[in-house]
Design an enzyme around this catalytic site. Structure first.
Site, PDB file in Angstrom:
ATOM      1  N   GLY A  58     -13.024  52.403  68.742  1.00  0.00           N
ATOM      2  CA  GLY A  58     -11.906  51.628  69.263  1.00  0.00           C
ATOM      3  C   GLY A  58     -11.018  52.493  70.140  1.00  0.00           C
ATOM      4  O   GLY A  58     -10.450  53.481  69.671  1.00  0.00           O
ATOM      5  N   GLY A  60      -8.268  51.496  71.690  1.00  0.00           N
ATOM      6  CA  GLY A  60      -6.999  50.795  71.882  1.00  0.00           C
ATOM      7  C   GLY A  60      -5.859  51.794  71.724  1.00  0.00           C
ATOM      8  O   GLY A  60      -6.038  53.009  71.883  1.00  0.00           O
ATOM      9  N   PHE A  61      -4.682  51.276  71.377  1.00  0.00           N
ATOM     10  CA  PHE A  61      -3.519  52.152  71.268  1.00  0.00           C
ATOM     11  C   PHE A  61      -3.753  53.265  70.240  1.00  0.00           C
ATOM     12  O   PHE A  61      -3.405  54.415  70.474  1.00  0.00           O
ATOM     13  CB  PHE A  61      -2.291  51.336  70.847  1.00  0.00           C
ATOM     14  N   VAL A 126     -19.815  48.788  67.408  1.00  0.00           N
ATOM     15  CA  VAL A 126     -20.222  49.348  66.113  1.00  0.00           C
ATOM     16  C   VAL A 126     -20.452  48.180  65.165  1.00  0.00           C
ATOM     17  O   VAL A 126     -19.678  47.216  65.145  1.00  0.00           O
ATOM     18  CB  VAL A 126     -19.137  50.307  65.599  1.00  0.00           C
ATOM     19  N   GLU A 217       6.212  33.911  74.053  1.00  0.00           N
ATOM     20  CA  GLU A 217       6.048  34.421  75.421  1.00  0.00           C
ATOM     21  C   GLU A 217       5.105  33.532  76.227  1.00  0.00           C
ATOM     22  O   GLU A 217       5.340  33.257  77.407  1.00  0.00           O
ATOM     23  CB  GLU A 217       5.557  35.881  75.363  1.00  0.00           C
ATOM     24  N   ASP A 346      -4.194  48.133  63.870  1.00  0.00           N
ATOM     25  CA  ASP A 346      -4.176  46.785  63.292  1.00  0.00           C
ATOM     26  C   ASP A 346      -5.243  46.590  62.212  1.00  0.00           C
ATOM     27  O   ASP A 346      -5.176  45.618  61.451  1.00  0.00           O
ATOM     28  CB  ASP A 346      -4.399  45.735  64.390  1.00  0.00           C
ATOM     29  N   ALA A 362       2.048  47.875  68.572  1.00  0.00           N
ATOM     30  CA  ALA A 362       1.583  49.057  69.283  1.00  0.00           C
ATOM     31  C   ALA A 362       2.223  50.374  68.815  1.00  0.00           C
ATOM     32  O   ALA A 362       1.502  51.366  68.650  1.00  0.00           O
ATOM     33  CB  ALA A 362       1.807  48.851  70.778  1.00  0.00           C
TER      34      ALA A 362
HETATM   35  C1  LIG Z   1      -1.318  38.968  73.094  1.00  0.00           C
HETATM   36  C2  LIG Z   1      -0.744  40.148  72.365  1.00  0.00           C
HETATM   37  C3  LIG Z   1       0.526  40.598  72.699  1.00  0.00           C
HETATM   38  C4  LIG Z   1       1.060  41.693  72.040  1.00  0.00           C
HETATM   39  N1  LIG Z   1       2.309  42.121  72.392  1.00  0.00           N
HETATM   40  C5  LIG Z   1       2.816  43.223  71.815  1.00  0.00           C
HETATM   41  C6  LIG Z   1       4.088  43.752  72.205  1.00  0.00           C
HETATM   42  O1  LIG Z   1       4.765  43.190  73.071  1.00  0.00           O
HETATM   43  N2  LIG Z   1       4.527  44.884  71.600  1.00  0.00           N
HETATM   44  C7  LIG Z   1       3.802  45.513  70.635  1.00  0.00           C
HETATM   45  O2  LIG Z   1       4.225  46.530  70.131  1.00  0.00           O
HETATM   46  N3  LIG Z   1       2.629  45.021  70.198  1.00  0.00           N
HETATM   47  C8  LIG Z   1       2.106  43.911  70.782  1.00  0.00           C
HETATM   48  N4  LIG Z   1       0.904  43.418  70.374  1.00  0.00           N
HETATM   49  C9  LIG Z   1       0.203  44.084  69.262  1.00  0.00           C
HETATM   50  C10 LIG Z   1      -0.471  45.353  69.759  1.00  0.00           C
HETATM   51  O3  LIG Z   1      -1.144  45.112  70.973  1.00  0.00           O
HETATM   52  C11 LIG Z   1      -1.438  45.829  68.688  1.00  0.00           C
HETATM   53  O4  LIG Z   1      -0.698  46.075  67.525  1.00  0.00           O
HETATM   54  C12 LIG Z   1      -2.119  47.109  69.108  1.00  0.00           C
HETATM   55  O5  LIG Z   1      -2.923  46.860  70.230  1.00  0.00           O
HETATM   56  C13 LIG Z   1      -2.981  47.651  67.975  1.00  0.00           C
HETATM   57  O6  LIG Z   1      -3.627  48.794  68.422  1.00  0.00           O
HETATM   58  P1  LIG Z   1      -5.083  49.119  67.890  1.00  0.00           P
HETATM   59  O7  LIG Z   1      -5.470  50.423  68.512  1.00  0.00           O
HETATM   60  O8  LIG Z   1      -5.129  48.988  66.419  1.00  0.00           O
HETATM   61  O9  LIG Z   1      -5.975  47.955  68.460  1.00  0.00           O
HETATM   62  P2  LIG Z   1      -6.351  47.549  69.943  1.00  0.00           P
HETATM   63  O10 LIG Z   1      -5.365  48.087  70.904  1.00  0.00           O
HETATM   64  O11 LIG Z   1      -6.573  46.094  69.904  1.00  0.00           O
HETATM   65  O12 LIG Z   1      -7.742  48.270  70.186  1.00  0.00           O
HETATM   66  C14 LIG Z   1      -8.883  48.033  69.413  1.00  0.00           C
HETATM   67  C15 LIG Z   1     -10.087  48.464  70.202  1.00  0.00           C
HETATM   68  O13 LIG Z   1     -11.224  48.418  69.361  1.00  0.00           O
HETATM   69  C16 LIG Z   1     -12.312  47.886  70.090  1.00  0.00           C
HETATM   70  N5  LIG Z   1     -13.263  47.344  69.125  1.00  0.00           N
HETATM   71  C17 LIG Z   1     -13.062  46.338  68.258  1.00  0.00           C
HETATM   72  N6  LIG Z   1     -14.153  46.140  67.491  1.00  0.00           N
HETATM   73  C18 LIG Z   1     -15.069  47.035  67.894  1.00  0.00           C
HETATM   74  C19 LIG Z   1     -16.390  47.332  67.489  1.00  0.00           C
HETATM   75  N7  LIG Z   1     -17.006  46.664  66.508  1.00  0.00           N
HETATM   76  N8  LIG Z   1     -17.058  48.339  68.117  1.00  0.00           N
HETATM   77  C20 LIG Z   1     -16.471  49.031  69.128  1.00  0.00           C
HETATM   78  N9  LIG Z   1     -15.193  48.778  69.537  1.00  0.00           N
HETATM   79  C21 LIG Z   1     -14.511  47.810  68.936  1.00  0.00           C
HETATM   80  C22 LIG Z   1     -11.679  46.846  70.988  1.00  0.00           C
HETATM   81  O14 LIG Z   1     -12.486  46.570  72.104  1.00  0.00           O
HETATM   82  C23 LIG Z   1     -10.371  47.533  71.372  1.00  0.00           C
HETATM   83  O15 LIG Z   1     -10.484  48.281  72.556  1.00  0.00           O
HETATM   84  C24 LIG Z   1       0.330  42.335  71.020  1.00  0.00           C
HETATM   85  C25 LIG Z   1      -0.943  41.887  70.689  1.00  0.00           C
HETATM   86  C26 LIG Z   1      -1.484  40.803  71.365  1.00  0.00           C
HETATM   87  C27 LIG Z   1      -2.870  40.333  71.024  1.00  0.00           C
END
Ligand SMILES: Cc1cc2nc3c(=O)[nH]c(=O)nc-3n(C[C@H](O)[C@H](O)[C@H](O)COP(=O)(O)OP(=O)(O)OC[C@H]3O[C@@H](n4cnc5c(N)ncnc54)[C@H](O)[C@@H]3O)c2cc1C
Length: 491
Positions: A58, A60-61, A126, A217, A346, A362
């Protein structure tokens, strides 16, 4: 069903994404030192004579922060993501409502770690973890790790009604946003050609389910799209007659915000023309609309912003997830009894010092990523590990249309245009590149003066018209074929 934002949905929006890790020796350090030796990461960075392999699933953030923080560490990092881009989800609703283009809020992962010689990127999903053999399982290979970081976040949850997903897409990835944009814009096009008044009315009705920050939003942006950006572009219909409903099962919008700010957001939405329905649950969702209690609401577009389900990480690790599937982790961000595995962002259910679950936002993900990198660094150098993870609250933000926002930061409460400016500056600041900051800023300024939406593209039409020629159908969501170049499994 309760489409409430309080049920396994992102709790709120916090944007000041700082990721400082505080070091504080504690009594638990001696226990951690024991685990450290079990991890076999010795000072200087060796595992049986080679560099430790860190797999991050992943980008992401959370995952990207770990990788970035370990840029200079003597480890071999494999960063795996099923998408080729890192996404700034907080502005995803603007892609869904044609305010921004996908590339304005997403960056190729390879480009982001281009200069990190210790990091390889793999595009692929994965599908499991073999904890005994310490391998990550992908469709066409499995890869050995010494340390595993799972940061695969969440997906949409429909409270057990998975069939609703086809009729009410959620907003989580670029594909979701372009799909919602397609449905919204197509509904206006179809209404323009529709001779039946009732059907036209249905097509011009948009239901957004879930009154958390994403729903609020979205509702503000959708009503502005219909009533401002599209207002003069049609001849047979009047887009200003578009009906936008925001449905929340709980007693108020933005339940994670202080009540006066929820009220302000509700009033601001009503002023924009959104029909806010509180204490109403979606009990049925079909292609032609939704049922709210006893009332059928015919709608051309339904958008799901209510429920979240974590990735299957709990299944992969064979641990019990909470009701949303999140993996329970301790203050060291590891599931109990797992020395080599961190679960963050998350996907994880972590708690603050008072025992309250941390929100799925985030700043939590980024701070957890920084913490895990610091733990790995400490183990590599043989230094004391950081004290257990502690989240530093960065406040809550949400915008309502383009004129007002709400902010709660500690005891500070803000609303109105000043809050909107702070919201805007914070979002631009946290975008990754200067290019994207400039583009987003220019787009916003332009749309403020002109009300235009520059990204009103309906994509995917060819797949509907010519399914055979493209070899796929509009509803074809079969998994993509395996990648052509298998990467040898490390010994
Ligand atoms: C529409 C929306 C608006 C939001 N607005 C805000 C905001 O204004 N402020 C704020 O603080 N938070 C906001 N959030 C929440 C914030 O975006 C999340 O809390 C944050 O992205 C979590 O980070 P993460 O790294 O856990 O997951 P993510 O950033 O979602 O990254 C997860 C990554 O894992 C990858 N992945 C998933 N499953 C697999 C797999 N099986 N194999 C390989 N890769 C995989 C995905 O492709 C992704 O790139 C928002 C969320 C959404 C959906």
């Amino acid at each position: 069903m309760r489409p409430s934002s309080t049920r396994c949905s992102p709790c709120g929006r916090r944007l000041a994404i700082s990721a400082r890790v505080h070091k504080r020796p504690t009594a638990s350090h001696s226990a951690q030192s024991l685990e450290q030796s079990r991890l076999q990461l010795v000072p200087g960075g060796g595992v049986n004579g080679r560099r430790p392999r860190v797999i991050i699933v992943g980008a992401g953030f959370a995952g990207l922060t770990v990788a970035k923080r370990l840029a200079k560490a003597p480890v071999d990092i494999t960063l795996i993501d099923r998408e080729n881009h890192h996404l700034f989800q907080p502005l995803l609703y603007q892609v869904a409502t044609a305010g921004l283009s996908p590339a304005d809020i997403a960056w190729p992962i390879r480009g982001l770690v281009r200069h990190q010689r210790n990091t390889s990127v793999l595009l692929g999903a994965v599908t499991g973890v073999d904890r005994v053999r310490k391998r990550v399982i992908m469709r066409d290979r499995n890869i050995a790790y010494d340390v595993l970081v799972l940061a695969t976040a969440a997906t949409h949850g429909y409270f057990g009604n998975d069939s609703w997903a086809a009729h009410a897409p959620g907003l989580k990835a670029i594909d979701d946003a372009t799909e919602i944009r397609r449905r919204l814009l197509l509904a206006f096009e179809r209404a323009e050609m529709e001779s039946d008044a009732r059907e036209r009315e249905r097509l011009l009705t948009i239901v957004i389910v879930g009154g958390g920050p994403t729903g609020v939003e979205m509702a503000g942006a959708v009503v502005e799209l219909a009533r401002k950006a599209l207002a003069a572009d049609f001849r047979a219909i009047d887009p200003q007659q578009t009906r936008v409903l925001l449905v929340e099962a709980g007693p108020r919008l933005l339940p994670s915000f202080p009540e006066p700010l929820s009220c302000h957001a509700e009033q601001a939405l009503r002023r924009l023309g959104v029909e806010v329905r509180l204490k109403q649950e979606v009990t049925r969702c079909v292609a032609t609309g939704v049922t709210l209690g006893d009332e059928n609401v015919c709608a051309g577009t339904v958008i799901w912003a209510a429920g979240v389900a974590a990735s299957p990480a709990a299944d992969w690790l064979a641990v019990a997830g909470d009701r949303c599937g999140r993996v329970l982790v301790g203050p060291d961000l590891r599931p109990p009894g797992m020395d080599h595995v961190f679960v963050i962002g998350d996907t994880a259910l972590a708690h603050d010092v008072a025992g309250k679950p941390l929100p799925a936002i985030a700043p939590v993900a980024k701070q957890q990523g920084a913490y895990v990198a610091a733990v790995i660094q400490a183990r590599l150098t043989g230094k004391a590990e950081p004290a257990p993870f502690r989240y530093r609250d960065r406040g809550l933000l949400a915008t309502v249309g383009r004129k007002t926002a709400v902010i709660a930061f500690g005891r500070l409460r803000m609303k109105g245009w000043l809050a909107w400016w702070i919201w805007g500056i914070a979002h631009i600041y946290f975008l990754i590149s200067l290019r994207n900051r400039l583009i987003v800023m220019t787009q916003w300024l332009w749309s403020c003066v002109s009300f235009e939406r520059g990204a009103r593209l309906i994509t995917g039409l060819r797949a509907i018209r010519e399914p055979d020629r493209l070899g796929r159908r509009d509803d074809d969501d079969a998994p993509p074929p395996p990648l052509p170049h298998p990467i040898p499994t490390p010994a």
